[in-house]
Design a protein around this motif. Structure first.
Motif, PDB file in Angstrom:
ATOM      1  N   MET A   1      13.895  -6.142  58.437  1.00 45.82           N
ATOM      2  CA  MET A   1      13.370  -4.688  58.709  1.00 45.82           C
ATOM      3  C   MET A   1      12.601  -4.293  57.397  1.00 45.82           C
ATOM      4  N   GLU A   2      11.466  -3.738  57.733  1.00 45.88           N
ATOM      5  CA  GLU A   2      10.685  -3.174  56.716  1.00 45.88           C
ATOM      6  C   GLU A   2      10.544  -1.370  57.048  1.00 45.88           C
ATOM      7  N   ILE A   3      10.860  -0.760  56.289  1.00 44.70           N
ATOM      8  CA  ILE A   3      10.812   0.630  56.624  1.00 44.70           C
ATOM      9  C   ILE A   3       9.833   1.401  55.390  1.00 44.70           C
ATOM     10  N   GLU A   4       8.925   2.014  56.217  1.00 38.06           N
ATOM     11  CA  GLU A   4       7.995   3.127  55.456  1.00 38.06           C
ATOM     12  C   GLU A   4       8.324   4.543  55.708  1.00 38.06           C
ATOM     13  N   ILE A   5       8.616   5.204  54.752  1.00 38.63           N
ATOM     14  CA  ILE A   5       8.873   6.709  54.930  1.00 38.63           C
ATOM     15  C   ILE A   5       7.734   7.636  54.380  1.00 38.63           C
ATOM     16  N   LYS A   6       7.213   8.699  54.993  1.00 38.35           N
ATOM     17  CA  LYS A   6       6.325   9.565  54.479  1.00 38.35           C
ATOM     18  C   LYS A   6       6.784  10.983  54.803  1.00 38.35           C
ATOM     19  N   ASP A   7       6.463  11.739  53.562  1.00 38.32           N
ATOM     20  CA  ASP A   7       6.640  13.219  53.828  1.00 38.32           C
ATOM     21  C   ASP A   7       4.968  13.928  53.885  1.00 38.32           C
ATOM     22  N   PRO A   8       5.181  15.293  53.926  1.00 39.36           N
ATOM     23  CA  PRO A   8       3.888  15.747  54.121  1.00 39.36           C
ATOM     24  C   PRO A   8       3.074  15.521  52.791  1.00 39.36           C
ATOM     25  N   ARG A   9       3.333  14.990  51.726  1.00 42.00           N
ATOM     26  CA  ARG A   9       2.622  14.697  50.546  1.00 42.00           C
ATOM     27  C   ARG A   9       2.343  13.054  50.446  1.00 42.00           C
ATOM     28  N   GLY A  10       2.743  12.594  51.289  1.00 43.55           N
ATOM     29  CA  GLY A  10       2.672  10.779  51.104  1.00 43.55           C
ATOM     30  C   GLY A  10       3.762  10.170  51.212  1.00 43.55           C
ATOM     31  N   ARG A  11       3.538   8.740  50.669  1.00 43.27           N
ATOM     32  CA  ARG A  11       4.876   8.027  50.738  1.00 43.27           C
ATOM     33  C   ARG A  11       5.729   8.332  49.948  1.00 43.27           C
ATOM     34  N   VAL A  12       7.293   8.009  50.361  1.00 36.56           N
ATOM     35  CA  VAL A  12       8.350   8.243  49.773  1.00 36.56           C
ATOM     36  C   VAL A  12       8.940   7.019  49.122  1.00 36.56           C
ATOM     37  N   THR A  13       9.158   7.230  47.805  1.00 34.89           N
ATOM     38  CA  THR A  13       9.634   5.910  47.282  1.00 34.89           C
ATOM     39  C   THR A  13      10.892   6.262  46.327  1.00 34.89           C
ATOM     40  N   ASP A  14      11.427   7.760  46.343  1.00 38.45           N
ATOM     41  CA  ASP A  14      12.389   8.093  45.432  1.00 38.45           C
ATOM     42  C   ASP A  14      13.654   8.252  46.473  1.00 38.45           C
ATOM     43  N   ALA A  15      13.935   7.852  47.309  1.00 38.53           N
ATOM     44  CA  ALA A  15      15.138   8.189  48.197  1.00 38.53           C
ATOM     45  C   ALA A  15      16.100   6.879  48.288  1.00 38.53           C
ATOM     46  N   ASN A  16      17.496   6.989  48.364  1.00 40.47           N
ATOM     47  CA  ASN A  16      18.392   6.203  48.769  1.00 40.47           C
ATOM     48  C   ASN A  16      18.392   5.942  50.501  1.00 40.47           C
ATOM     49  N   VAL A  17      18.228   4.858  50.994  1.00 40.11           N
ATOM     50  CA  VAL A  17      18.037   4.313  52.088  1.00 40.11           C
ATOM     51  C   VAL A  17      19.231   3.383  52.744  1.00 40.11           C
ATOM     52  N   MET A  18      19.808   3.495  53.641  1.00 37.55           N
ATOM     53  CA  MET A  18      20.792   2.973  54.047  1.00 37.55           C
ATOM     54  C   MET A  18      20.265   2.784  55.790  1.00 37.55           C
ATOM     55  N   VAL A  19      20.799   1.407  56.194  1.00 37.98           N
ATOM     56  CA  VAL A  19      20.579   1.241  57.644  1.00 37.98           C
ATOM     57  C   VAL A  19      21.768   1.007  58.389  1.00 37.98           C
ATOM     58  N   ASN A  20      22.204   1.600  59.250  1.00 38.69           N
ATOM     59  CA  ASN A  20      23.352   1.621  60.068  1.00 38.69           C
ATOM     60  C   ASN A  20      22.825   1.154  61.468  1.00 38.69           C
ATOM     61  N   TYR A  21      23.508  -0.008  61.806  1.00 38.91           N
ATOM     62  CA  TYR A  21      23.231  -0.619  63.311  1.00 38.91           C
ATOM     63  C   TYR A  21      24.462  -0.995  63.946  1.00 38.91           C
ATOM     64  N   TYR A  22      24.676  -0.445  65.253  1.00 42.38           N
ATOM     65  CA  TYR A  22      25.967  -0.748  65.994  1.00 42.38           C
ATOM     66  C   TYR A  22      25.517  -0.847  67.198  1.00 42.38           C
ATOM     67  N   MET A  23      26.490  -1.478  68.133  1.00 40.50           N
ATOM     68  CA  MET A  23      26.191  -1.567  69.651  1.00 40.50           C
ATOM     69  C   MET A  23      27.143  -0.454  70.072  1.00 40.50           C
ATOM     70  N   PRO A  24      26.753   0.288  71.130  1.00 39.05           N
ATOM     71  CA  PRO A  24      27.382   1.166  71.837  1.00 39.05           C
ATOM     72  C   PRO A  24      28.840   0.578  72.204  1.00 39.05           C
ATOM     73  N   PRO A  25      29.945   1.432  72.127  1.00 40.18           N
ATOM     74  CA  PRO A  25      31.098   1.066  72.589  1.00 40.18           C
ATOM     75  C   PRO A  25      31.217   0.502  74.025  1.00 40.18           C
ATOM     76  N   MET A  26      32.189  -0.628  74.074  1.00 41.57           N
ATOM     77  CA  MET A  26      32.480  -0.996  75.458  1.00 41.57           C
ATOM     78  C   MET A  26      33.838  -1.517  75.632  1.00 41.57           C
ATOM     79  N   PRO A  27      34.294  -1.070  76.693  1.00 40.52           N
ATOM     80  CA  PRO A  27      35.690  -1.326  77.028  1.00 40.52           C
ATOM     81  C   PRO A  27      36.371  -2.783  76.611  1.00 40.52           C
TER      82      PRO A  27
END
Length: 128
Positions: free
Chosen positions: A50-76
């Motif tokens: 996965m490649e993630i690009e983040i932008k704020d109103p002033r342009g690209r954000v390169t000063d953030a801490n970014v984590m990716v959480n991925y999960y499958m919805p709970p099933m019985p």
């Protein structure tokens, strides 16, 4: 007969090209725009980059801490499938690898921490 041959040939060229394109996801995390790209479309069992690009109103954000959480919805009667990985900044984009262990619906949360504030963009995918 020639027409059928041309149609079949066209399908053999067009269909793989449609599936080979990256999966592009766009969302908001507070005031931030989040553009994510997964190298498989549809995502597959196993490693998906996965490649993630983040932008704020002033342009690209390169000063953030970014984590990716991925999960499958709970099933019985199934163990929870919930994973988190750090996204590392490379150039002006963040990169992470997700290891999807089961086909079906997954939820991806891109969690961005910047200047003491946390914002989250949420995406739904379907792994095959």
């Amino acid at each position: 007969m020639k027409i059928w041959g041309i149609l079949i040939l066209a399908l053999l060229v067009v269909v793989p090209a449609a599936y080979s394109k990256d999966l592009e996801l766009t969302g908001k995390a507070g005031e931030l725009e989040v553009h994510a790209r997964i190298d498989r479309n549809p995502p597959i069992l196993g490693q998906n980059h996965m490649e993630i690009e983040i932008k704020d109103p002033r342009g690209r954000v390169t000063d953030a801490n970014v984590m990716v959480n991925y999960y499958m919805p709970p099933m019985p009667r199934m163990a929870p499938m919930n994973y988190t990985t750090n996204a590392e900044l490379k150039g002006e984009k963040y990169r992470a690898t997700m290891d999807l262990i089961m086909a079906g619906p997954w939820i991806i949360r891109v969690m961005i921490t910047r200047d003491g504030k946390r914002a989250t963009a949420k995406f739904n995918i379907d792994a095959q």
